[in-house]
Design a protein around this motif. Structure first.
Motif, PDB file in Angstrom:
ATOM      1  N   VAL A  32      -9.015  29.437  34.347  1.00 14.85           N
ATOM      2  CA  VAL A  32      -9.391  30.296  33.219  1.00 14.85           C
ATOM      3  C   VAL A  32      -8.382  30.119  32.085  1.00 14.85           C
ATOM      4  N   SER A  33      -8.886  29.806  30.902  1.00 13.50           N
ATOM      5  CA  SER A  33      -8.014  29.645  29.739  1.00 13.50           C
ATOM      6  C   SER A  33      -7.673  31.016  29.150  1.00 13.50           C
ATOM      7  N   PRO A  34      -6.472  31.183  28.615  1.00 15.78           N
ATOM      8  CA  PRO A  34      -6.088  32.483  28.037  1.00 15.78           C
ATOM      9  C   PRO A  34      -6.862  32.768  26.755  1.00 15.78           C
ATOM     10  N   HIS A  35      -6.934  34.058  26.395  1.00  7.97           N
ATOM     11  CA  HIS A  35      -7.625  34.488  25.180  1.00  7.97           C
ATOM     12  C   HIS A  35      -6.587  34.952  24.158  1.00  7.97           C
ATOM     13  N   PRO A  36      -6.809  34.709  22.873  1.00  4.97           N
ATOM     14  CA  PRO A  36      -5.812  35.104  21.865  1.00  4.97           C
ATOM     15  C   PRO A  36      -5.707  36.613  21.648  1.00  4.97           C
ATOM     16  N   VAL A  37      -6.704  37.381  22.092  1.00  5.57           N
ATOM     17  CA  VAL A  37      -6.708  38.830  21.851  1.00  5.57           C
ATOM     18  C   VAL A  37      -6.676  39.628  23.153  1.00  5.57           C
ATOM     19  N   PHE A  38      -7.504  39.239  24.111  1.00 13.30           N
ATOM     20  CA  PHE A  38      -7.641  40.005  25.346  1.00 13.30           C
ATOM     21  C   PHE A  38      -6.709  39.484  26.438  1.00 13.30           C
TER      22      PHE A  38
ATOM     23  N   ILE B 293      -5.668  45.205  25.145  1.00 15.04           N
ATOM     24  CA  ILE B 293      -5.640  44.650  23.801  1.00 15.04           C
ATOM     25  C   ILE B 293      -4.596  45.404  22.982  1.00 15.04           C
ATOM     26  N   GLU B 294      -3.918  44.700  22.094  1.00 13.14           N
ATOM     27  CA  GLU B 294      -2.997  45.334  21.144  1.00 13.14           C
ATOM     28  C   GLU B 294      -3.717  45.456  19.807  1.00 13.14           C
TER      29      GLU B 294
ATOM     30  N   GLY C 173      -1.133  61.359  13.900  1.00 13.61           N
ATOM     31  CA  GLY C 173       0.211  61.301  14.461  1.00 13.61           C
ATOM     32  C   GLY C 173       0.378  60.241  15.538  1.00 13.61           C
ATOM     33  N   ALA C 174      -0.469  59.226  15.536  1.00 13.38           N
ATOM     34  CA  ALA C 174      -0.359  58.158  16.533  1.00 13.38           C
ATOM     35  C   ALA C 174       0.883  57.313  16.274  1.00 13.38           C
ATOM     36  N   SER C 175       1.441  56.753  17.341  1.00 14.41           N
ATOM     37  CA  SER C 175       2.652  55.940  17.233  1.00 14.41           C
ATOM     38  C   SER C 175       2.433  54.565  17.833  1.00 14.41           C
ATOM     39  N   SER C 176       3.277  53.624  17.440  1.00 13.86           N
ATOM     40  CA  SER C 176       3.253  52.302  18.064  1.00 13.86           C
ATOM     41  C   SER C 176       3.564  52.440  19.552  1.00 13.86           C
ATOM     42  N   GLY C 177       2.827  51.707  20.366  1.00 16.29           N
ATOM     43  CA  GLY C 177       3.022  51.770  21.810  1.00 16.29           C
ATOM     44  C   GLY C 177       2.136  52.788  22.495  1.00 16.29           C
TER      45      GLY C 177
ATOM     46  N   THR D 193      -7.830  49.168  27.879  1.00 18.40           N
ATOM     47  CA  THR D 193      -6.675  49.894  27.360  1.00 18.40           C
ATOM     48  C   THR D 193      -6.295  49.321  26.001  1.00 18.40           C
ATOM     49  N   VAL D 194      -6.165  50.209  25.012  1.00 19.24           N
ATOM     50  CA  VAL D 194      -5.827  49.810  23.647  1.00 19.24           C
ATOM     51  C   VAL D 194      -4.394  50.246  23.358  1.00 19.24           C
ATOM     52  N   HIS D 195      -3.528  49.281  23.094  1.00 16.78           N
ATOM     53  CA  HIS D 195      -2.134  49.560  22.752  1.00 16.78           C
ATOM     54  C   HIS D 195      -2.009  49.564  21.224  1.00 16.78           C
ATOM     55  N   LEU D 196      -1.662  50.710  20.657  1.00 20.04           N
ATOM     56  CA  LEU D 196      -1.559  50.820  19.203  1.00 20.04           C
ATOM     57  C   LEU D 196      -0.256  50.205  18.703  1.00 20.04           C
ATOM     58  N   LYS D 197      -0.340  49.585  17.532  1.00 17.40           N
ATOM     59  CA  LYS D 197       0.839  49.002  16.898  1.00 17.40           C
ATOM     60  C   LYS D 197       0.767  49.274  15.396  1.00 17.40           C
TER      61      LYS D 197
END
Length: 237
Positions: free
Chosen positions: A129-135, A144-145, A175-179, A199-203
């Motif tokens: 399986v090749s890696p994906h640039p986003v997932f 995903i970030e 009031g969301a924060s990175s991470g 899972t969505v990691h906010l940045k």
């Protein structure tokens, strides 16, 4: 002395040390028959009428191994791929949803031909399986970030988020924060009756060039705010 001893009544003829228990004609025939049974059991052979040489060697063909490159989305969604075998035949391989990198699929009867009336071997296809640039993947969950702006982090917002099955709308709380992590239920990999989550990691991302408006707002914030993001670290050290 030897000649005299061998010619006496009751004397045993010298036979090189094997005596009467040596390999006589009768013993050799029995040994050959036993070997015939052994090879017949092992290899499915049979003899010509009256014994003698063997005929019709039957055995299953050997398995053949292949490596099949698969795109990340093809692996998590499931797909079908057409491949060309060494004998020139084209076959369609079903890639099950959620297949993992390094997992091996067995294709019954698609290996090397058998010997005689033996069945063909299997084709063992190892998935790469090749890696994906986003997932990225964690079990059946997708990660995903997601970059967000300062105003989206401060005020909250409704934003589009890519998933493995297309974009969906997600609410960013004020009031969301990175991470910070947000979960999209049921947007992961579906295998059988179970489905993973995303899972969505906010940045929080600032523009590369800060204009006067943003700079002015930041200066006002600095003068008016007493918020200290490092206070917790100081308490613990």
């Amino acid at each position: 002395y030897y000649h005299h001893y061998a010619s006496q009544d009751g004397g045993e003829r010298y036979d090189g040390g094997f005596g009467r228990q040596g390999f006589g004609p009768g013993d050799g025939a029995g040994q050959e028959e036993d070997l015939s049974d052994l090879f017949s059991d092992l290899f499915g052979t049979r003899q010509r009428s009256g014994g003698g040489a063997y005929q019709e060697f039957h055995a299953r063909g050997p398995d053949l191994r292949y490596q099949l490159p698969v795109d990340f989305l093809e692996a998590v969604r499931g797909s079908k791929k057409s491949v060309t075998m060494p004998d020139g035949k084209h076959i369609e391989i079903t890639i099950p949803a959620g297949v993992k990198d390094g997992q091996t699929l067995r294709l019954r009867g698609k290996g090397a031909p058998g010997y005689g009336k033996g069945s063909a071997g299997d084709a063992l296809v190892t998935i790469a399986v090749s890696p994906h640039p986003v997932f990225t993947r964690d079990g059946d969950d997708i990660e995903i970030e997601l970059p967000i702006t300062v105003d989206e982090a401060v005020l909250g917002a409704q934003v589009d988020v890519p998933t493995i099955l297309g974009s969906v709308s997600m609410t960013i709380p004020p009031g969301a924060s990175s991470g910070q992590r947000l979960r999209l239920k049921g947007r992961g990999i579906k295998r059988g009756k179970t489905t993973g989550d995303q899972t969505v990691h906010l940045k929080v991302v600032l523009p590369k060039k800060i204009d006067d408006t943003v700079r002015g707002l930041a200066e006002q914030w600095r003068e008016a705010s007493t918020f200290d993001p490092r206070a917790d670290i100081r308490r613990k050290t």
